[in-house]
Design a protein around this motif. Structure first.
Motif, PDB file in Angstrom:
ATOM      1  N   ASP A 123       0.820  -1.215   0.000  1.00 44.46           N
ATOM      2  CA  ASP A 123       0.000   0.000   0.000  1.00 44.46           C
ATOM      3  C   ASP A 123       0.857   1.270   0.000  1.00 44.46           C
ATOM      4  O   ASP A 123       0.706   2.115  -0.877  1.00 44.46           O
ATOM      5  CB  ASP A 123      -0.930   0.012   1.213  1.00 44.46           C
ATOM      6  CG  ASP A 123      -1.917   1.163   1.181  1.00 44.46           C
ATOM      7  OD1 ASP A 123      -2.831   1.131   0.342  1.00 44.46           O
ATOM      8  OD2 ASP A 123      -1.752   2.111   1.981  1.00 44.46           O
ATOM      9  N   ASP A 145       3.187   0.111   5.178  1.00 42.89           N
ATOM     10  CA  ASP A 145       1.769  -0.273   5.167  1.00 42.89           C
ATOM     11  C   ASP A 145       1.037   0.021   6.470  1.00 42.89           C
ATOM     12  O   ASP A 145      -0.029  -0.543   6.721  1.00 42.89           O
ATOM     13  CB  ASP A 145       1.613  -1.761   4.832  1.00 42.89           C
ATOM     14  CG  ASP A 145       1.970  -2.082   3.390  1.00 42.89           C
ATOM     15  OD1 ASP A 145       1.977  -1.153   2.564  1.00 42.89           O
ATOM     16  OD2 ASP A 145       2.260  -3.260   3.097  1.00 42.89           O
ATOM     17  N   GLN A 195       1.693  -1.095   9.169  1.00 39.72           N
ATOM     18  CA  GLN A 195       1.733  -2.324   9.963  1.00 39.72           C
ATOM     19  C   GLN A 195       3.047  -2.517  10.704  1.00 39.72           C
ATOM     20  O   GLN A 195       3.072  -3.106  11.783  1.00 39.72           O
ATOM     21  CB  GLN A 195       1.517  -3.544   9.043  1.00 39.72           C
ATOM     22  CG  GLN A 195       0.187  -3.579   8.326  1.00 39.72           C
ATOM     23  CD  GLN A 195      -0.923  -4.139   9.188  1.00 39.72           C
ATOM     24  OE1 GLN A 195      -0.698  -4.578  10.316  1.00 39.72           O
ATOM     25  NE2 GLN A 195      -2.145  -4.139   8.666  1.00 39.72           N
ATOM     26  N   ASP A 199      -4.371   3.654   2.958  1.00 43.14           N
ATOM     27  CA  ASP A 199      -4.720   2.983   4.210  1.00 43.14           C
ATOM     28  C   ASP A 199      -3.574   3.165   5.208  1.00 43.14           C
ATOM     29  O   ASP A 199      -2.858   2.212   5.532  1.00 43.14           O
ATOM     30  CB  ASP A 199      -4.984   1.500   3.945  1.00 43.14           C
ATOM     31  CG  ASP A 199      -5.632   0.800   5.130  1.00 43.14           C
ATOM     32  OD1 ASP A 199      -6.087   1.503   6.055  1.00 43.14           O
ATOM     33  OD2 ASP A 199      -5.680  -0.443   5.130  1.00 43.14           O
ATOM     34  N   TYR A 200      -3.422   4.390   5.709  1.00 42.65           N
ATOM     35  CA  TYR A 200      -2.304   4.704   6.598  1.00 42.65           C
ATOM     36  C   TYR A 200      -2.487   4.131   8.005  1.00 42.65           C
ATOM     37  O   TYR A 200      -1.511   3.929   8.722  1.00 42.65           O
ATOM     38  CB  TYR A 200      -2.118   6.221   6.696  1.00 42.65           C
ATOM     39  CG  TYR A 200      -1.624   6.855   5.413  1.00 42.65           C
ATOM     40  CD1 TYR A 200      -0.369   6.573   4.916  1.00 42.65           C
ATOM     41  CD2 TYR A 200      -2.441   7.744   4.708  1.00 42.65           C
ATOM     42  CE1 TYR A 200       0.085   7.153   3.739  1.00 42.65           C
ATOM     43  CE2 TYR A 200      -1.997   8.325   3.535  1.00 42.65           C
ATOM     44  CZ  TYR A 200      -0.732   8.030   3.045  1.00 42.65           C
ATOM     45  OH  TYR A 200      -0.301   8.600   1.879  1.00 42.65           O
ATOM     46  N   PRO A 256      -4.291   1.080   9.258  1.00 44.08           N
ATOM     47  CA  PRO A 256      -5.052  -0.167   9.175  1.00 44.08           C
ATOM     48  C   PRO A 256      -5.197  -0.816  10.551  1.00 44.08           C
ATOM     49  O   PRO A 256      -4.527  -0.432  11.515  1.00 44.08           O
ATOM     50  CB  PRO A 256      -4.180  -1.032   8.263  1.00 44.08           C
ATOM     51  CG  PRO A 256      -2.782  -0.574   8.570  1.00 44.08           C
ATOM     52  CD  PRO A 256      -2.910   0.923   8.776  1.00 44.08           C
ATOM     53  N   ASP A 257      -6.050  -1.814  10.619  1.00 44.77           N
ATOM     54  CA  ASP A 257      -6.170  -2.620  11.836  1.00 44.77           C
ATOM     55  C   ASP A 257      -4.929  -3.509  11.914  1.00 44.77           C
ATOM     56  O   ASP A 257      -4.708  -4.360  11.048  1.00 44.77           O
ATOM     57  CB  ASP A 257      -7.436  -3.459  11.782  1.00 44.77           C
ATOM     58  CG  ASP A 257      -7.652  -4.284  13.045  1.00 44.77           C
ATOM     59  OD1 ASP A 257      -6.785  -4.223  13.948  1.00 44.77           O
ATOM     60  OD2 ASP A 257      -8.670  -4.997  13.123  1.00 44.77           O
ATOM     61  N   THR A 258      -4.118  -3.311  12.928  1.00 41.97           N
ATOM     62  CA  THR A 258      -2.869  -4.065  13.052  1.00 41.97           C
ATOM     63  C   THR A 258      -3.012  -5.332  13.871  1.00 41.97           C
ATOM     64  O   THR A 258      -2.115  -6.177  13.873  1.00 41.97           O
ATOM     65  CB  THR A 258      -1.780  -3.198  13.714  1.00 41.97           C
ATOM     66  OG1 THR A 258      -2.185  -2.870  15.044  1.00 41.97           O
ATOM     67  CG2 THR A 258      -1.540  -1.933  12.916  1.00 41.97           C
TER      68      THR A 258
END
Length: 464
Positions: free
Chosen positions: A118, A206, A208, A273-274, A276-278
């Motif tokens: 991303d 990403d 993450q 998507d800076y 996101p659900d990690t």
């Protein structure tokens, strides 16, 4: 105020340095008096991937951490202290990997970059046009061409020797390249504050995974600092420390990157998507701290000073540029008086002679107070880490000098817990095994020439 030293030998430009010294203003570190006897006015609350945890969830996590620790209130004390300092939140559920020296750090970074799908956000003080720099450039360009948006911030002074031809292919590929506080006043996008530098080393992939620590992008880190190996060009290896983090705290580092980008009036970032659900890939409690001269005071300075003042058993500081202000110096000496084992791991060799001798001008005072000083041998020490009471750790870009606390944009991770603290202690002891203990008796036998250089450099301590 003098320009921040270029962190590698041989690339400083005297004319530019003199110009910046004459044009820039001076700052001072504000007097901080943290209340080390304070108790939290409310229960300690943590944050996770879904935001603030409930009081019951926080209590359960802290009980688990205490269960695996010694029968002591040291962890509670540092946790309470950390929760009361204003700033970013304490975030749980993180996985942390300690990275020692350049080869391990670059391998982990390259793997993360190659797996990006991303975006890639990168912020660095130095990026050099050498083998390592070219490898990063090629990877970033390849990811940009594959559809991954790359955003890069580099410091104008730190990367002063890097030619524009190095960045041109990146820009042509679509990478957003932002020069932090350009030395050339005609290139500025806001007020010309050339003395304010971006000393951070931050990579986010990403949203993450994040990397933070002391390592720049340069071939001086090509070999490890243990085992007697040297760089391919025969130069001394560099000793440094970095972190790989995965989990919800990555979002806090992402915010710091985006704030830096916006404050430098960079082009609008693409909507990606800076955050996101990690998930919660680990169990480490981490706090992201970004310090900036625009703030009333340095967050990392206050945090570190407070942790030092609350120390009960040990303070292990590793730092490349140690030029303490009076408060930090007093805090270390007072800790010794409380019976705390205070040890400083400092460079035996350096890329900045002026800072090296300014640092040594404090040796007699510290040794006389009972502070133990070690100098790393067979490598150029560049790491910036701390371990206090075996439970409070920090790794980042912040030096223990006036510049880092008053003029630089810095970034650190603070980690709470004995398991990670044990890793930090093992690393510190390994460095000590490759270091020389400085004794007061031997120190006072140094040459007159060394004493003169120390005092001359001491005069410039606030402007280094």
């Amino acid at each position: 105020m003098m320009t921040n030293r270029i962190e590698h030998a041989g690339i400083a430009k005297p004319a530019v340095a003199l110009c910046l010294m004459l044009l820039a203003g001076c700052s001072s570190i504000p007097i901080m008096v943290p209340d080390m006897a304070m108790q939290p006015s409310r229960p300690v609350r943590l944050e996770g991937e879904q935001g603030p945890l409930t009081a019951e969830q926080s209590k359960a996590i802290l009980a688990r951490l205490e269960k695996h620790g010694d029968e002591t209130n040291i962890f509670d004390k540092h946790l309470a202290l950390e929760s009361e300092i204003v700033g970013s939140p304490l975030v749980t559920g993180n996985k942390v990997e300690l990275l020692i020296d350049g080869p391990a750090t670059y391998d982990a970074m390259f793997a993360a970059i190659e797996g990006a799908h991303d975006h890639i956000n990168m912020e660095t003080y130095i990026i050099e046009d050498d083998e390592i720099g070219q490898r990063f450039s090629a990877l970033l360009i390849a990811k940009q061409q594959s559809g991954v948006q790359v955003n890069l911030i580099y410091d104008s002074v730190g990367s002063l020797a890097t030619p524009e031809t190095f960045f041109a292919p990146m820009r042509e590929s679509g990478i957003n390249v932002l020069e932090f506080n350009p030395v050339n006043p005609l290139m500025t996008r806001k007020g010309w504050q050339v003395n304010r530098r971006d000393h951070r080393k931050l990579l986010i992939v990403d949203g993450q995974v994040a990397f933070v620590g002391g390592i720049n992008i340069s071939s001086v880190y090509s070999s490890g600092s243990f085992g007697g190996s040297k760089n391919s060009d025969g130069t001394q290896p560099w000793r440094d420390t970095h972190l790989r983090l995965a989990g919800p705290v990555v979002g806090e580092f992402q915010k710091l990157f985006m704030e830096a980008w916006n404050n430098q009036v960079g082009a609008p970032l693409a909507t990606l998507d800076y955050f996101p659900d990690t998930g919660s890939p680990g169990k480490e409690i981490v706090r992201a701290i970004g310090s900036s001269p625009e703030e009333t005071y340095s967050q990392i300075y206050v945090t570190l000073l407070s942790a030092i003042n609350s120390a009960e058993t040990q303070i292990f500081l590793t730092n490349a540029y140690f030029v303490p202000d009076p408060q930090l110096l007093a805090a270390l000496k007072e800790a010794v008086q409380r019976g705390v084992d205070v040890r400083l791991l400092l460079p035996g060799k350096t890329d900045s002679a002026l800072v090296f001798y300014a640092s040594r001008s404090y040796y007699d005072e510290m040794l006389s107070a009972g502070v133990k000083i070690y100098e790393r041998q067979d490598a150029l020490l560049h790491a910036k880490t701390a371990l206090i009471d075996g439970v409070w750790s920090t790794i980042g870009s912040t030096n223990l000098d006036w510049r880092s606390f008053t003029n630089n944009h810095e970034v650190n991770a603070v980690l709470l817990g004995q398991e990670f603290g044990a890793q930090m202690q093992a690393m510190f002891e390994k460095d000590i095994a490759s270091s020389r203990l400085i004794t007061l008796e031997a120190w006072r036998k140094r040459s007159l020439a060394a004493r003169i250089m120390e005092q001359a450099a001491r005069v410039w301590s606030r402007w280094l």
